[in-house]
Enzyme design. Structure first.
Site, PDB file in Angstrom:
ATOM      1  N   ASN A  46      -5.050   3.658   8.422  1.00 11.63           N
ATOM      2  CA  ASN A  46      -4.989   3.024   7.111  1.00 11.63           C
ATOM      3  C   ASN A  46      -4.261   3.958   6.145  1.00 11.63           C
ATOM      4  OD1 ASN A  46      -5.742   0.639   5.572  1.00 11.63           O
ATOM      5  ND2 ASN A  46      -7.188   1.936   4.465  1.00 11.63           N
ATOM      6  N   ASP A  56      -9.709   1.167  -3.991  1.00  7.24           N
ATOM      7  CA  ASP A  56      -8.696   1.197  -2.934  1.00  7.24           C
ATOM      8  C   ASP A  56      -7.781   2.399  -3.178  1.00  7.24           C
ATOM      9  OD1 ASP A  56      -6.742   0.549  -0.962  1.00  7.24           O
ATOM     10  OD2 ASP A  56      -7.253  -1.559  -1.126  1.00  7.24           O
ATOM     11  N   ASN A  61      -9.963   5.003   1.892  1.00  2.00           N
ATOM     12  CA  ASN A  61      -8.731   4.902   1.116  1.00  2.00           C
ATOM     13  C   ASN A  61      -8.554   6.153   0.283  1.00  2.00           C
ATOM     14  OD1 ASN A  61      -6.971   2.460   1.332  1.00  2.00           O
ATOM     15  ND2 ASN A  61      -8.960   1.438   1.235  1.00  2.00           N
ATOM     16  N   GLU A 113       0.838  -1.206   0.000  1.00  2.03           N
ATOM     17  CA  GLU A 113       0.000   0.000   0.000  1.00  2.03           C
ATOM     18  C   GLU A 113       0.870   1.251   0.000  1.00  2.03           C
ATOM     19  OE1 GLU A 113      -3.189   0.890   0.135  1.00  2.03           O
ATOM     20  OE2 GLU A 113      -4.420  -0.658   1.083  1.00  2.03           O
ATOM     21  N   ARG A 115      -7.214   0.878  13.750  1.00  5.76           N
ATOM     22  CA  ARG A 115      -5.864   1.237  13.309  1.00  5.76           C
ATOM     23  C   ARG A 115      -5.958   2.277  12.199  1.00  5.76           C
ATOM     24  NH1 ARG A 115      -4.927  -0.590   8.227  1.00  5.76           N
ATOM     25  NH2 ARG A 115      -5.803  -2.580   7.516  1.00  5.76           N
TER      26      ARG A 115
END
Length: 293
Positions: free
Chosen positions: A105, A201, A151, A18, A103
């Site tokens: 991202n 994404d 995202n 990522e 968490r």
């Protein structure tokens, strides 16, 4: 070398590739769940080099303006400075007290030096994610709430338009951004995808203001025109494209990070870093303003 088809760019296979960025003539990316910050060259395939390894998930980084080798990172439950040398320095704990285990991202800097970082719950609880805005010298602001897995975001060259994906919902919204304050206005639907398309994404804008999107579960990346119509699709030999950026020679090399996590049977290219050349170049990577000490 001209890459007319998606090409495997490294022998490495990542759990979750990522946060791709083109910084100082090399590609930087993360293996998110493993907490690894990596780099590689853009001219020819080479093994990935590890820059940092954290003991928490590392969502994405942005280079810090006027501080070579320093990164602002969405990591663990907040934002941290990764200095060129020495230990990480926490900046803000954003979701450490969330009711569900949560968490950070994806994250990115905008052209005005603000850092935008998304959060998600480990259980992917609908509405449990938030996009935070961090402006140097100011308290963090929850800019967009009620998300599931945010995202992006992706910004245009002026930093006045922002695209934000919510992956499991298959939606991308477009916002107008106040360049002086970072305040968001005029939220509108830009794209709605079906589950058969894959989930939107990682994203990036090119110099023609077209939006490139990695389609998680869709084995493809797509380029969309500013009016939301499809311009191009590139099929990939990996099921889960996750991160994407334009870099390399003349910023015309499209790099795609993919993932093996969650697959019952991973194929040989799942988790690979891929590259293919395109006609329209990308935009320079924005740098984050240095946080207050």
């Amino acid at each position: 070398m001209e890459l007319t088809e998606p090409t495997v760019w490294s022998t490495d296979r990542l759990e979750l590739g990522e946060g791709l960025r083109w910084v100082d003539d090399r590609l930087v990316l993360v293996d998110l769940l493993a907490g690894r910050l990596l780099e590689t060259d853009g001219d020819a395939p080479t093994p990935l080099r590890e820059l940092r390894r954290l003991d928490v998930p590392l969502g994405a980084v942005a280079p810090v303006v006027d501080r070579p080798g320093e990164w602002l990172a969405a990591a663990g439950t907040g934002v941290t400075v990764l200095p060129a040398t020495g230990d990480p320095r926490p900046v803000a704990d954003l979701v450490g007290d969330a009711p569900e285990p949560t968490r950070m991202n994806d994250a990115v800097a905008d052209p005005h030096g603000r850092f935008w970082a998304g959060s998600m719950t480990y259980a992917m609880v609908p509405g449990g994610g938030t996009l935070f805005r961090l402006t140097p010298g100011a308290e963090p602001v929850p800019a967009v709430t009620g998300l599931t897995i945010p995202n992006g975001p992706a910004f245009d060259a002026a930093g006045t338009t922002m695209y934000l994906a919510d992956t499991p919902r298959g939606q991308i919204d477009r916002f107008t951004v106040d360049p002086a304050t970072g305040a968001l206005h005029g939220r509108e639907p830009f794209l709605r995808l079906s589950p058969a398309d894959g989930g939107p994404d990682g994203m990036t804008l090119d110099a023609a203001d077209h939006l490139w999107i990695a389609l998680w579960g869709g084995s493809a990346v797509r380029r969309y025109r500013p009016d939301g119509t499809l311009d191009r699709e590139i099929r990939l030999p990996a099921k889960q494209p996750a991160g994407i950026c334009l870099g390399g020679p003349e910023l015309r090399r499209l790099f795609i990070g993919t993932a093996r996590v969650g697959l019952d049977t991973a194929g040989p290219q799942d988790g690979a870093l891929l590259a293919v050349d395109v006609e329209v170049p990308g935009l320079p990577t924005a740098r984050a303003g240095a946080p207050a000490s």
